[in-house]
Design an enzyme around this catalytic site. Structure first.
Site, PDB file in Angstrom:
ATOM      1  N   ASP A   1      -7.298   1.025   6.250  1.00 36.47           N
ATOM      2  CA  ASP A   1      -7.931   1.636   5.078  1.00 36.47           C
ATOM      3  C   ASP A   1      -6.441   2.857   4.884  1.00 36.47           C
ATOM      4  OD1 ASP A   1      -9.973   1.006   6.986  1.00 36.47           O
ATOM      5  OD2 ASP A   1      -9.842   2.601   8.014  1.00 36.47           O
TER       6      ASP A   1
ATOM      7  N   GLU B   1      -1.391  -4.955   4.490  1.00 35.31           N
ATOM      8  CA  GLU B   1      -2.340  -5.455   5.260  1.00 35.31           C
ATOM      9  C   GLU B   1      -1.916  -6.903   5.736  1.00 35.31           C
ATOM     10  OE1 GLU B   1      -5.681  -6.920   2.667  1.00 35.31           O
ATOM     11  OE2 GLU B   1      -6.298  -4.673   2.602  1.00 35.31           O
TER      12      GLU B   1
ATOM     13  N   TYR C   1      11.345 -14.922  -6.130  1.00 37.52           N
ATOM     14  CA  TYR C   1      11.059 -14.674  -4.148  1.00 37.52           C
ATOM     15  C   TYR C   1       9.766 -13.550  -4.872  1.00 37.52           C
ATOM     16  CZ  TYR C   1      15.056 -16.698  -2.358  1.00 37.52           C
ATOM     17  OH  TYR C   1      16.109 -17.180  -2.167  1.00 37.52           O
TER      18      TYR C   1
ATOM     19  N   TYR D   1      -8.100  -6.373  17.004  1.00 35.82           N
ATOM     20  CA  TYR D   1      -7.999  -4.643  16.435  1.00 35.82           C
ATOM     21  C   TYR D   1      -7.274  -4.120  16.931  1.00 35.82           C
ATOM     22  CZ  TYR D   1     -11.169  -0.637  15.119  1.00 35.82           C
ATOM     23  OH  TYR D   1     -10.875   0.119  14.189  1.00 35.82           O
TER      24      TYR D   1
ATOM     25  N   GLU E   1      -1.926  -2.168  -5.574  1.00 36.82           N
ATOM     26  CA  GLU E   1      -2.588  -3.244  -4.915  1.00 36.82           C
ATOM     27  C   GLU E   1      -1.906  -4.048  -4.373  1.00 36.82           C
ATOM     28  OE1 GLU E   1      -5.462  -4.974  -3.214  1.00 36.82           O
ATOM     29  OE2 GLU E   1      -5.846  -3.909  -4.993  1.00 36.82           O
TER      30      GLU E   1
END
Length: 128
Positions: A97, A78, A18, A88, A71
């Site tokens: 951010d 995200e 996974y 939004y 990352e």
């Protein structure tokens, strides 16, 4: 007890699968990871070219690994934010951010490590 042990090993092995699948998915969808992958290859090549000491390899490997981790965590944040807040929302934007900022901070720290390890060698190489 003996019967449970092989099942436990299979579950552990599956968890690695996974994890590799997650890294692969991120590599397929995140352009920034391609940049990090290219930088990783360049840094590895430079390390072999300049013959880094063991402690230098450790510093470089930790820096590279930390950037990759940041990352990948950013990518996960995200994805989750997009799932729970498809429209939004200011807090969703802030979460994204901040996660991206974490990657930036780690990348800058890795750059400092790279300059400390490779800088003198590259400078000497350029100066002949």
């Amino acid at each position: 007890m003996p019967r449970r042990f092989p099942a436990l090993l299979r579950k552990r092995a599956a968890s690695f699968g996974y994890a590799f699948r997650g890294v692969g998915a991120a590599l397929r969808t995140e352009v920034h990871l391609w940049f990090h992958a290219a930088a990783t290859v360049v840094v590895g090549w430079l390390g072999f070219y300049f013959g880094l000491a063991r402690w230098e390899w450790a510093a470089v490997a930790l820096a590279v690994g930390a950037v990759w981790c940041a990352e990948l965590i950013n990518t996960a944040v995200e994805a989750v934010v997009n799932l729970v807040s498809p429209e939004y929302h200011p807090l969703a934007g802030r979460a994204k951010d901040v996660a991206a900022g974490a990657v930036l901070v780690m990348a800058l720290a890795a750059l400092v490590v790279g300059l400390l390890v490779f800088g003198p060698r590259v400078w000497k190489w350029l100066a002949f």
